[in-house]
Scaffold this active site. Structure first.
Site, PDB file in Angstrom:
ATOM      1  N   GLY A 149       2.117  -5.867  -0.280  1.00 61.32           N
ATOM      2  CA  GLY A 149       1.496  -5.407   0.942  1.00 61.32           C
ATOM      3  C   GLY A 149       0.522  -6.470   1.407  1.00 61.32           C
ATOM      4  O   GLY A 149      -0.206  -7.052   0.591  1.00 61.32           O
ATOM      5  N   CYS A 150       0.483  -6.769   2.700  1.00 61.67           N
ATOM      6  CA  CYS A 150      -0.302  -7.902   3.183  1.00 61.67           C
ATOM      7  C   CYS A 150      -1.799  -7.718   2.930  1.00 61.67           C
ATOM      8  O   CYS A 150      -2.479  -8.633   2.444  1.00 61.67           O
ATOM      9  CB  CYS A 150      -0.021  -8.153   4.655  1.00 61.67           C
ATOM     10  SG  CYS A 150      -0.212  -6.711   5.733  1.00 61.67           S
ATOM     11  N   ASN A 151      -2.323  -6.539   3.228  1.00 64.50           N
ATOM     12  CA  ASN A 151      -3.744  -6.292   2.961  1.00 64.50           C
ATOM     13  C   ASN A 151      -4.026  -6.321   1.464  1.00 64.50           C
ATOM     14  O   ASN A 151      -5.060  -6.833   1.012  1.00 64.50           O
ATOM     15  CB  ASN A 151      -4.155  -4.930   3.522  1.00 64.50           C
ATOM     16  CG  ASN A 151      -4.035  -4.848   5.028  1.00 64.50           C
ATOM     17  OD1 ASN A 151      -4.448  -5.752   5.735  1.00 64.50           O
ATOM     18  ND2 ASN A 151      -3.474  -3.759   5.520  1.00 64.50           N
TER      19      ASN A 151
END
Length: 348
Positions: A149-151
């Site tokens: 997940g990017c975050n």
């Protein structure tokens, strides 16, 4: 050797970014692109910037169409990858850009996602410190990879060195992120309309509800087994199409000196290409990493508040998703890790 590739979800943002990077990869032949509601339409109608792939037509996303390739990328909404991964047992390498294979805990999956739980795959963040070694060692020869997940990867990369070195207290982490709306995907949502986000900053998933929280906690437990990471996580949607600027803070551990704190990060990332610690007093901007597979970290030691502050900038579609997936693919296949990836952003 040239590897044949199929990319599902090819009409979306993540799928489009995977295709953009793979189009310049000398060892890859993009043979098949698939979509759901857009099947039957030219890829170029949905990804008009991918001129070199104008000959491709979007096909239905089915196990039969995806099978028969050396590598399959799944860029599908959360909860949809599992139905295909179960049917791709004969595919040599499958990389999931969704959440279906990231979490190790069934309880976490049930609490934050729900639906069928699928086995965790090798996590696709090569620079992440896990049990004293880099995650890239686990990626060598991997056949199933869960892109991050990017975050989650942005915050985990920001804090893992400090947790592992014992110079910060992981039980009181606060992260506030400015994020671009492309991270929410391409589907039409009222909250993502230009008239709703231009000229304003909008918090969302406030109060411990964001789905990336257990992924961050899982990564930080890997950095220091036995740790009990607790995080207050607040993302804020801002009017930029892509990018994450994550400001994460944690208390300074008793007795940790300034030199020890900075050394914790520099010793972990000092020889990394795609995760770089900026000189003291310097902090990144999202503009610096636009289009790049680079995470830039700025570190401050706030003694009056007794906290370490890490400011991280990434392009959520590159280092946050597609770039991490392709970097992990390169490692798994024994190719040069940085092939088709760049550290250079686009400016202005």
């Amino acid at each position: 050797m040239t590897y044949s590739v199929a990319v599902s979800g090819a009409s979306g943002y993540a799928g489009g970014e995977i295709l953009r990077i793979l189009a310049a990869h000398p060892d890859i032949e993009i043979r098949t692109v698939t979509a759901h509601s857009n099947a039957g339409q030219p890829l170029i109608a949905h990804q008009p910037h991918l001129r070199s792939l104008a000959h491709l037509t979007l096909q239905e996303t089915t196990p039969e169409i995806l099978s028969g390739h050396d590598i399959v990328f799944l860029a599908l909404p959360h909860g949809q990858s599992g139905q295909y991964t179960d049917a791709l047992g004969d595919t040599a390498l499958v990389i999931d850009a969704g959440a279906d294979h990231r979490l190790e805990s069934v309880a976490d999956w049930d609490a934050f996602y729900g639906g069928a739980f699928h086995e965790p795959w090798t996590y696709g963040v090569p620079e992440l410190l896990v049990d004293g070694v880099k995650q890239r060692e686990r990626l060598v020869g991997a056949s199933r990879i869960a892109a991050p997940g990017c975050n989650a990867s942005t915050v985990s990369l920001s804090l893992a060195p400090g947790v592992a070195a014992g110079v910060i207290d992981p039980t009181d982490i606060v992260s506030v992120l400015a994020v671009g709306p492309s991270g929410a995907g391409k589907s039409l949502k009222q909250s993502l309309l230009a008239s709703e986000i231009l000229g304003t900053a909008n918090p969302y998933s406030v109060g411990g509800t964001h789905r990336h929280i257990p992924e961050i906690q899982q990564a930080l437990r890997g950095a220091l087994p036995g740790a009990d990471p607790r995080i207050s996580f607040t993302p804020v949607l801002v009017p930029m199409s892509r990018g994450i600027l994550a400001t994460s803070t944690a208390p300074i551990a008793n007795g940790a000196t300034d030199a020890e704190i900075r050394a914790a990060w520099e010793s972990v990332y000092g020889d990394e290409t795609f995760v770089q610690v900026l000189p003291e007093g310097h902090f990144p901007r999202t503009a610096d990493v636009l289009g790049a597979n680079t995470a830039l970290l700025g570190l401050a030691i706030d003694r009056p508040a007794n906290r370490v502050v890490v400011v991280a900038a990434v392009d959520n579609l590159v280092k946050g998703t597609a770039g991490a997936a392709i970097q992990s693919m390169n490692i798994a296949l024994g190719l040069p890790e940085g092939r088709a990836l760049t550290v250079n952003g686009v400016a202005p």
